[in-house]
Design a protein around this motif. Structure first.
Motif, PDB file in Angstrom:
ATOM      1  N   ASP A 105      26.836  29.728  20.809  1.00  0.00           N
ATOM      2  CA  ASP A 105      27.978  28.858  20.549  1.00  0.00           C
ATOM      3  C   ASP A 105      28.982  29.529  19.611  1.00  0.00           C
ATOM      4  O   ASP A 105      28.645  30.470  18.901  1.00  0.00           O
ATOM      5  N   THR A 106      30.192  28.992  19.600  1.00  0.00           N
ATOM      6  CA  THR A 106      31.220  29.442  18.661  1.00  0.00           C
ATOM      7  C   THR A 106      31.672  28.246  17.834  1.00  0.00           C
ATOM      8  O   THR A 106      31.910  27.162  18.371  1.00  0.00           O
ATOM      9  N   LEU A 107      31.779  28.470  16.530  1.00  0.00           N
ATOM     10  CA  LEU A 107      32.261  27.459  15.600  1.00  0.00           C
ATOM     11  C   LEU A 107      33.534  27.987  14.944  1.00  0.00           C
ATOM     12  O   LEU A 107      33.528  29.083  14.381  1.00  0.00           O
ATOM     13  N   ASP A 108      34.606  27.220  15.032  1.00  0.00           N
ATOM     14  CA  ASP A 108      35.866  27.576  14.385  1.00  0.00           C
ATOM     15  C   ASP A 108      36.220  26.473  13.399  1.00  0.00           C
ATOM     16  O   ASP A 108      36.332  25.302  13.791  1.00  0.00           O
ATOM     17  N   PHE A 109      36.366  26.857  12.135  1.00  0.00           N
ATOM     18  CA  PHE A 109      36.773  25.924  11.084  1.00  0.00           C
ATOM     19  C   PHE A 109      38.168  26.318  10.634  1.00  0.00           C
ATOM     20  O   PHE A 109      38.409  27.472  10.295  1.00  0.00           O
ATOM     21  N   ASP A 127      28.013  25.521  26.000  1.00  0.00           N
ATOM     22  CA  ASP A 127      27.920  25.526  27.463  1.00  0.00           C
ATOM     23  C   ASP A 127      27.588  24.187  28.107  1.00  0.00           C
ATOM     24  O   ASP A 127      28.078  23.892  29.176  1.00  0.00           O
ATOM     25  N   ASP A 128      26.720  23.390  27.514  1.00  0.00           N
ATOM     26  CA  ASP A 128      26.175  22.195  28.170  1.00  0.00           C
ATOM     27  C   ASP A 128      26.922  20.932  27.745  1.00  0.00           C
ATOM     28  O   ASP A 128      26.695  20.418  26.653  1.00  0.00           O
ATOM     29  N   PRO A 129      27.784  20.394  28.613  1.00  0.00           N
ATOM     30  CA  PRO A 129      28.535  19.196  28.237  1.00  0.00           C
ATOM     31  C   PRO A 129      27.649  17.984  27.967  1.00  0.00           C
ATOM     32  O   PRO A 129      28.060  17.054  27.280  1.00  0.00           O
TER      33      PRO A 129
END
Length: 186
Positions: A105-109, A127-129
């Motif tokens: 996953d990617t986390l952007d703050f 990936d998984d909605p």
């Protein structure tokens, strides 16, 4: 939610498709100043009080970092080889933006000064909605804890199993309904 003095935030998030992934976005006004919020986002000791991971180092420099889940980490352990705990600080704009890879996953703050404190925007790409409401409920609690910590409030553990003590089940259900309305408006 629990009866602690942790700040309460209204339900609110968006979910958007991005190629083969989805992006969950939560935006929260926080009472603390932008430098205080930035410190809480990047200092590993403060992060351990609000985030679902326990970084092996401060998140103030680009590069590899171990990010074991809060429920499995012990004393800021930095040698967890679990693939889920792989992390990397991808981008830093000091005092403004932090981008992390956490597992797949990617986390952007992003933090922006506001008249009454700071506006924090979190974008979590995964990936998984089908996990969107679960992530939203978890981040809802984490960001409330972050808000409390930056205000000097002693915040109880609110991640992992402890999240259920603070209303995670109800939040998960509310976010499921929110995302269902977004996908199927009447």
């Amino acid at each position: 939610m629990s009866d602690t003095k942790v700040p309460q935030h209204p339900i609110g998030a968006t979910l958007a498709p991005i190629d083969d992934s989805v992006m969950l976005t939560l935006e929260r006004p926080l009472a603390a100043t932008t430098p205080e919020v930035w410190f809480a986002l990047t200092n590993r000791r403060v992060i351990s009080g609000w985030a679902p991971y326990r970084p092996s180092r401060d998140l103030s420099e680009i590069g590899i970092v171990h990010l074991p889940e809060a429920t499995t980490a012990t004393a800021l352990d930095d040698d967890d080889d679990n693939p889920e705990s792989r992390g990397e600080v991808l981008t830093i704009v000091p005092g403004r933006m932090l981008s992390l890879a956490w597992g797949d996953d990617t986390l952007d703050f992003e933090v922006v000064p506001a008249e009454t404190g700071t506006v924090l925007t979190l974008r979590h790409t995964f990936d998984d909605p089908d996990t969107a409401s679960s992530y939203a409920a978890g981040w809802h609690l984490c960001l409330a804890a972050l808000d409390g910590i930056t205000q000097g409030i002693e915040v109880p553990a609110m991640t992992g199993e402890a999240a259920k003590l603070h209303g995670w089940d109800a939040l998960n259900e509310q976010y499921e309904k929110l995302f269902a309305r977004e996908n199927h408006p009447r």
